[in-house]
Scaffold this motif. Structure first.
Motif, PDB file in Angstrom:
ATOM      1  N   THR A 166       1.516   6.160  -7.167  1.00  0.00           N
ATOM      2  CA  THR A 166       0.347   6.868  -7.683  1.00  0.00           C
ATOM      3  C   THR A 166       0.531   8.376  -7.592  1.00  0.00           C
TER       4      THR A 166
ATOM      5  N   THR B  22      -5.172   2.132  -2.229  1.00  0.00           N
ATOM      6  CA  THR B  22      -4.018   2.279  -1.334  1.00  0.00           C
ATOM      7  C   THR B  22      -4.450   2.311   0.127  1.00  0.00           C
TER       8      THR B  22
ATOM      9  N   GLY C  62       0.811  -1.210   0.000  1.00  0.00           N
ATOM     10  CA  GLY C  62       0.000   0.000   0.000  1.00  0.00           C
ATOM     11  C   GLY C  62       0.840   1.254   0.000  1.00  0.00           C
TER      12      GLY C  62
ATOM     13  N   THR D 124      -7.231   4.663  -7.313  1.00  0.00           N
ATOM     14  CA  THR D 124      -5.968   4.087  -6.839  1.00  0.00           C
ATOM     15  C   THR D 124      -5.645   4.516  -5.410  1.00  0.00           C
ATOM     16  N   TYR D 125      -5.977   5.777  -5.072  1.00  0.00           N
ATOM     17  CA  TYR D 125      -5.786   6.217  -3.689  1.00  0.00           C
ATOM     18  C   TYR D 125      -6.693   5.436  -2.744  1.00  0.00           C
TER      19      TYR D 125
ATOM     20  N   PHE E 110       2.466   1.674  -3.418  1.00  0.00           N
ATOM     21  CA  PHE E 110       1.415   1.996  -4.378  1.00  0.00           C
ATOM     22  C   PHE E 110       1.018   3.469  -4.230  1.00  0.00           C
ATOM     23  N   PHE E 111       0.966   3.950  -2.981  1.00  0.00           N
ATOM     24  CA  PHE E 111       0.631   5.351  -2.717  1.00  0.00           C
ATOM     25  C   PHE E 111       1.689   6.282  -3.313  1.00  0.00           C
TER      26      PHE E 111
END
Length: 334
Positions: A35, A63, A28, A59-60, A31-32
């Motif tokens: 993004t 995350t 996560g 996407t957030y 990914f954050f």
């Protein structure tokens, strides 16, 4: 199922939850960051996405889900670990350390999730750790003994931290007295309640002064003054002393230990007194607790080892020094 098998099952399930939770948090977090970079930079190969704002929102959201789910799994794993400790505490060869506190001071999953989300969005805004402050206190004191406490009545799984021992409403006072007589060390976390003041009074009667600590943790000025006013009635009646009148600059909070000499003279050690190079950001409270408790280790004859130098602290200082050098160099060049 035997007691040993139950404990083993709890430890295995707890470890599995913790590993899965850490993986989810790491995924996560990355990914954050990925993004955010894609949204800010906006490379050309993202032109095929019709609505970039909606894609970023999705996407957030993913995350946050991964991060919250990971924290929940890790919390569940730590709960299983704490329960396993509680089931084996009577069999342990190490002495016990009694932790007295208000139930409302216990860590909560909601606070843990909120704090970790803040640290995700604003790195460095909070001491980063998936361990609660109570767990970090137990870890700092592990060379001295096992940290135990009275658990919440009716709870199925304990909060991560000190190993809970349970007693009914009619038996809790005798349970406190019994553990006070056998504890190698007693840590009372400052708070305002009649039950906590009763526990303080009993501790003063039973426990030698060098074995009693008062933990002040993130107290505002008025909170410490309220506790001090109530506790001083007990101290003045028993020994004719008062707790120190500590200054808390607004909006700062007060954290540290009040310790006592053989004749009950109090002294205060702040958690912030740890050398800056040994602070760091990960599991920082464990390092602070360990450094502040050095006199306790020495009095009990337990080997004390200084927290390691933090790579992050060294890197931050070096980075600031580099910036200062560049500014000075530019000024001299003019």
């Amino acid at each position: 199922m035997t007691k040993t098998l139950k404990v083993t099952a709890l430890k295995i399930s707890g470890l599995a939850c913790k590993i899965l939770g850490m993986i989810a948090c790491v995924v996560g977090s990355y990914f954050f960051m990925l993004t955010r970079k894609l949204v800010i930079i906006g490379p050309d190969w993202l032109d095929w996405i019709p609505d970039r704002d909606l894609a970023a929102l999705v996407t957030y959201g993913l995350t946050i889900f991964l991060f919250v789910f990971g924290i929940f799994l890790f919390w569940l794993g730590q709960q299983s670990k704490t329960l396993a400790m509680a089931k084996t505490i009577d069999d342990a060869s190490q002495p016990t350390l009694l932790y007295l506190r208000l139930f409302k001071a216990d860590p909560s999953l909601r606070k843990q999730v909120f704090g970790q989300l803040i640290s995700l969005v604003f790195p460095g805004a909070r001491y980063g750790s998936l361990l609660t402050p109570e767990e970090q206190l137990a870890a700092a004191l592990r060379p001295v003994g096992n940290l135990i406490t009275l658990g919440r009545p009716g709870e199925h799984l304990p909060r991560p931290g000190a190993a809970p021992l349970y007693a009914s409403d009619a038996e809790w006072k005798e349970a406190v007295r019994s553990h006070l007589r056998t504890a190698r060390l007693v840590i009372l976390r400052a708070g305002s309640s009649t039950s906590l003041l009763w526990e303080l009074e009993q501790a003063m009667r039973i426990v030698p002064p060098e074995q009693l600590l008062i933990l002040l943790f993130r107290l505002r000025k008025h909170q410490y003054q309220e506790f001090r006013a109530a506790a001083n009635k007990v101290f003045e009646a028993a020994h004719g002393i008062s707790l120190p009148d500590l200054r808390v600059p607004v909006p700062m909070r007060l954290s540290g230990f009040i310790m006592f000499s053989k004749d009950w003279n109090p002294s205060f050690t702040a958690l912030e007194d740890i050398p800056i190079l040994r602070r760091g950001t990960f599991n920082a409270y464990r390092k602070m607790f360990k450094f502040a408790l050095r006199p306790v280790f020495e009095k009990l004859g337990v080997k004390w080892k200084a927290p390691p130098i933090s790579v992050a602290a060294v890197g931050s200082i070096a980075f600031l020094a580099l910036i200062a050098f560049q500014i000075l160099r530019s000024l001299m060049g003019k």
